[in-house]
Write an enzyme that holds these catalytic residues in place. Structure first.
Site, PDB file in Angstrom:
ATOM      1  N   SER A 164       0.858  -1.188   0.000  1.00  0.00           N
ATOM      2  CA  SER A 164       0.000   0.000   0.000  1.00  0.00           C
ATOM      3  C   SER A 164       0.894   1.238   0.000  1.00  0.00           C
ATOM      4  CB  SER A 164      -0.961  -0.031   1.190  1.00  0.00           C
ATOM      5  OG  SER A 164      -1.896   1.022   1.106  1.00  0.00           O
ATOM      6  N   HIS A 190      -2.575  -1.097  -3.460  1.00  0.00           N
ATOM      7  CA  HIS A 190      -3.738  -0.216  -3.309  1.00  0.00           C
ATOM      8  C   HIS A 190      -3.548   1.009  -4.201  1.00  0.00           C
ATOM      9  CE1 HIS A 190      -4.287  -1.919   1.035  1.00  0.00           C
ATOM     10  NE2 HIS A 190      -4.752  -2.741   0.119  1.00  0.00           N
ATOM     11  N   MET A 283      -0.048   1.015   5.131  1.00  0.00           N
ATOM     12  CA  MET A 283      -0.803   1.333   6.340  1.00  0.00           C
ATOM     13  C   MET A 283      -1.931   0.317   6.521  1.00  0.00           C
ATOM     14  SD  MET A 283      -0.707   3.689   8.627  1.00  0.00           S
ATOM     15  CE  MET A 283      -1.694   4.045  10.071  1.00  0.00           C
ATOM     16  N   ASP A 286      -4.463  -4.881   5.860  1.00  0.00           N
ATOM     17  CA  ASP A 286      -4.823  -5.676   4.689  1.00  0.00           C
ATOM     18  C   ASP A 286      -3.666  -6.611   4.332  1.00  0.00           C
ATOM     19  OD1 ASP A 286      -6.417  -6.557   2.586  1.00  0.00           O
ATOM     20  OD2 ASP A 286      -5.568  -5.096   1.181  1.00  0.00           O
TER      21      ASP A 286
END
Length: 349
Positions: A164, A190, A283, A286
């Site tokens: 991410s 992401h 962050m 996930d």
């Protein structure tokens, strides 16, 4: 606890006003100043010493990228880029991430005020993440040495990567050294729609292996890397003896689509001990549960270490959950991936 001090740089007075409204609507942050261009911003940075800068990518008086490059060299600080959704905007944004920006938000194409206010929580979260991020003076990454090509691996072997915040550069660093004989690599980063294709095209020019945005139903081939398209989930599936990619519009998982957990759970199910899983900077949590599933299915799993992460959230969660075989520095990830997968990798007891 002191508030996060934000400075916004944008040539649009409307955007400066909207960003001020958004930042000041959150109790843990405040807009200390706004600037219509980077030249004014330079003086305001000295005066207000902000914690985070939001920076428009495209401005008339001085290019946002030129300013970012100078800033990261002379006074490194967390920067969140504000970008248009155009093709050119995505290329420039990727270059900004390469130069050291932490993250970016995209301007809605219609209804700027309504669109930006709808993004309020997301913008605040990105500012909070940026304020906590690890910042270093920008040094261009040396082109990694290509790793020694081993024998062409069976198409059963594959590598799954999730990332991410900070991930675009980490992924570049992991993919660039891979030789053509590498197994297939499937990646969830992401990122919004439009940006994943530009990201894949950029990596394809820099890497020896082929890199592309994944398409539904395509066969997974060695020597290729597949990036999940923005706003779609990507899963590994089986078609007879071959792996194939499944792209779908399922609901967000851990508030993300694409989700790393969705990818990792499918890899655990269909590849098991033939896979290596890698979780990079980012962050949140996930990928942690999915990595545990991969680990329990016999895969070797690697987490990026804290010292080399921009944000250590996702690797930390995966480690805490107990699904990580080893923790390594970003500079060693490519080497370890190939070493484990070439060795038949399922050597954990």
């Amino acid at each position: 606890m002191s508030k996060i001090r934000v400075l916004s740089v944008d040539d649009s007075a409307l955007m400066r006003q909207i960003m001020t409204e958004i930042i000041n609507s959150h109790s843990d942050m405040e807009m200390v100043a706004t600037a219509p261009d980077p030249l004014v911003a330079r003086d305001l940075i000295k005066k207000f010493n902000p914690d985070v800068l939001t920076l428009d990518v495209e401005m008339p008086r001085m290019d946002g990228l030129d300013f970012l490059e100078k800033l990261m060299r002379l006074r490194p600080m967390p920067v969140v880029m504000v970008s248009s959704l155009t093709g050119k905007g995505s290329e420039v944004t990727l270059r900004a991430l390469e130069l050291g920006a932490i993250d970016f938000v995209t301007k809605p194409q219609l209804g700027i005020r309504e669109g930006m206010l709808a993004y309020s929580e997301m913008i605040a979260e990105k500012v909070r993440t940026a304020a906590r991020a690890r910042i270093a003076a920008h040094k261009p990454m040396a082109a990694p040495t290509t790793l020694k090509a081993g024998p062409l691996l069976s198409s059963e072997k594959l590598i799954a990567i999730g990332a991410s915040t900070g991930g675009t550069e980490a992924i570049r660093h992991v993919l660039q050294p891979l030789p053509l004989s590498s197994p297939a690599v499937i990646i969830t980063q992401h990122m919004p729609p439009g940006f994943t294709r530009s990201f894949a095209e950029r990596l394809n020019k820099l890497c020896q292996i082929s890199v592309k945005e994944a398409e539904d139903g395509e066969r997974v081939l060695p020597g290729h890397a597949y990036i999940a398209p923005g706003d779609k989930h990507m899963e590994l599936a089986r078609s007879g003896a071959n792996y194939q990619i499944k792209i779908h519009d399922g609901p967000p998982v851990n508030r993300h689509r694409p989700s790393v957990d969705v990818l990792f759970h499918s890899v655990a199910k269909h590849a098991g001990r033939n896979a290596v899983g890698v979780i990079l900077t980012g962050m949140g949590n996930d990928g942690a549960a999915g990595m545990l599933a991969m680990y329990q299915a016999g895969a070797w799993t690697i987490a990026q270490n804290e010292a080399s992460c921009v944000v250590f959230g996702m690797p930390r969660e995966a480690i805490n959950m107990g699904g990580v075989s080893e923790v390594v520095d970003l500079s060693q990830v490519s080497q370890q991936m190939l070493a484990k997968i070439s060795a038949g990798q399922a050597i954990r007891i």
